[in-house]
Design a protein around this motif. Structure first.
Motif, short mmCIF file in Angstrom:
data_model
loop_
_atom_site.label_atom_id
_atom_site.label_comp_id
_atom_site.label_asym_id
_atom_site.label_seq_id
_atom_site.Cartn_x
_atom_site.Cartn_y
_atom_site.Cartn_z
N ASN A 179 -0.64 4.55 7.46
CA ASN A 179 -0.77 4.92 6.21
C ASN A 179 -1.88 4.70 5.37
O ASN A 179 -2.06 5.59 4.21
N ARG A 180 -3.00 4.37 6.03
CA ARG A 180 -4.13 4.60 5.21
C ARG A 180 -5.06 5.87 5.69
O ARG A 180 -4.93 6.97 4.27
N GLY A 181 -4.35 6.58 6.62
CA GLY A 181 -4.77 8.10 6.65
C GLY A 181 -4.06 8.64 5.66
O GLY A 181 -4.54 9.60 5.57
N VAL A 182 -2.29 8.29 5.81
CA VAL A 182 -1.86 8.70 4.61
C VAL A 182 -2.82 9.70 2.93
O VAL A 182 -2.84 10.34 2.56
N SER A 183 -2.96 7.96 2.42
CA SER A 183 -3.58 8.25 1.81
C SER A 183 -5.22 8.77 1.22
O SER A 183 -5.51 9.30 0.61
N PHE A 184 -5.77 8.96 2.66
CA PHE A 184 -7.26 9.73 2.47
C PHE A 184 -6.70 10.74 2.83
O PHE A 184 -7.70 11.69 1.76
N SER A 219 -5.22 -1.72 0.27
CA SER A 219 -4.12 -2.53 0.65
C SER A 219 -3.81 -2.60 1.88
O SER A 219 -3.33 -3.49 2.79
N ALA A 220 -4.18 -1.25 2.29
CA ALA A 220 -3.98 -1.07 3.87
C ALA A 220 -5.13 -1.51 4.96
O ALA A 220 -4.95 -2.43 5.16
N GLY A 242 0.91 -1.28 -0.10
CA GLY A 242 0.26 0.18 -0.41
C GLY A 242 0.93 1.31 -0.01
O GLY A 242 0.87 2.32 -0.96
N SER A 243 2.09 1.66 0.95
CA SER A 243 3.11 2.52 0.88
C SER A 243 3.59 2.61 -0.23
O SER A 243 3.33 3.51 -1.20
N SER A 244 4.13 1.65 -0.90
CA SER A 244 4.46 1.90 -2.58
C SER A 244 3.28 2.32 -3.42
O SER A 244 3.68 3.26 -4.40
#
Length: 324
Positions: A176-181, A159-160, A144-146
């Motif tokens: 990481n989920r928060g970063v994408s949101f 992915s998260a 997910g990070s990639s």
């Protein structure tokens, strides 16, 4: 030799790594070709963060048994810690050549590729690890990070979510989920994810800092400062949090306090162009334009293509030299 070796294993389990190494050394003195003793000696050295010495021990094990996949894998892990990512990948590849179903080696390979910003290749490696072990939560997280780094934010969240379904207490997955949101502009959802990460790991400075960024984007400046303060309490040398704290203080019109925060960021990282620019703009807002220009010029010396700093410099010069 076996008794000394087993003694070392037990000492390792007790986290008495120096004593474990002494026992492995006794086993090796009796039997210099004891590959497992050399290997476990390397593992203990790794725990002591003696990565070069660990690699030397793994190399001894590999010289005795060239098909020792675990030694190749752990050699890669130590090389990764030394930031020798290309060499780490080569070691992981050797482990995979011996055992193509070595999920950890595929995962480690992906991790090293991500450090080299080869995100597509990293995802392919994580996918291999997941094909071998579909419940490999860490592989789902880093996949997910990639994806996030490739700008594929929805896929990164998926992915998260896979990682969280496997292990709901995986703080990194929530963070990481928060970063994408956040990158999707879904700040409420981002904050909810950061809150879950923090509930699992209250000392997650990154989650506190990112939470502050989302709160600022919602115009909740006071709350954002509280989040940055939590991040800084955990990690006083967190330049990013000090800089963003300065941004929120400036948003509130507290530019003297903002400058103090920017100065903290700059003390930690003198090449922090964003902090120099933020300081410059706060100085401008306080009508200290000559000082502002000095700070903005510092930002541009670090990053000559920094568009915000270029625009700010133009604004300040126009204030100092108004057209007739």
């Amino acid at each position: 030799a076996m008794a000394w070796y087993n003694r070392g294993v037990s000492l390792y389990e007790l986290e008495k790594y120096e004593e474990a190494i002494a026992s492995y050394d006794k086993a090796i003195a009796i039997n210099p070709d004891y590959a497992m003793a050399w290997y476990n000696r390397g593992v203990s050295l790794y725990e002591l963060e003696k990565y070069e010495e660990a690699i030397a021990s793994y190399d001894k094990a590999i010289a005795i048994n060239p098909d020792y996949a675990m030694a190749w894998y752990n050699r890669g892990v130590s090389l990764y810690e030394l930031e020798k990512y290309e060499e780490a990948i080569a070691s992981y590849d050797r482990a995979i050549a011996i055992n193509e179903n070595y999920a950890d080696a595929w995962y480690g390979r992906g991790f090293a590729l991500a450090e080299l910003e080869k995100y597509e290749d990293a995802i392919a490696s994580y996918d291999k690890a997941i094909a071998i072990n579909e419940n490999y939560a860490d592989a789902w997280v880093n996949r997910g990070s990639s994806l996030d780094n490739l700008g594929k934010y929805e896929e990164a969240i998926t992915s998260a979510d896979k990682a969280i379904a496997i292990n709901p207490d995986l703080a990194m997955a929530w963070s990481n989920r928060g970063v994408s949101f956040e990158k999707l502009g879904k700040y409420e959802e981002a904050i909810a994810s950061y809150d879950r990460a923090i509930s699992i790991n209250p000392n997650d400075a990154l989650a506190w800092s990112n939470r502050g960024a989302s709160l600022r984007n919602l115009g909740k400046y006071e709350e954002s400062i509280t989040s940055y303060d939590r991040a800084i309490a955990i990690n006083p040398d967190y330049a990013y949090a000090w800089n963003n704290r300065g941004n929120s203080l400036s948003d509130l019109g507290k530019d003297e306090e903002a400058i103090a925060s920017y100065d903290k960021a700059i003390t930690i990282n003198p090449d922090y162009a964003y902090a120099w620019n933020g300081k410059g703009w706060s100085l401008h807002l306080l009508n200290r334009n000559q000082e502002a220009l000095v700070a903005i010029d510092k930002a541009l010396a670090i990053d000559p293509n920094y568009s915000t700093a270029l625009n700010n410099r133009k604004t300040i010069l126009e204030k100092l030299n108004p057209s007739p």
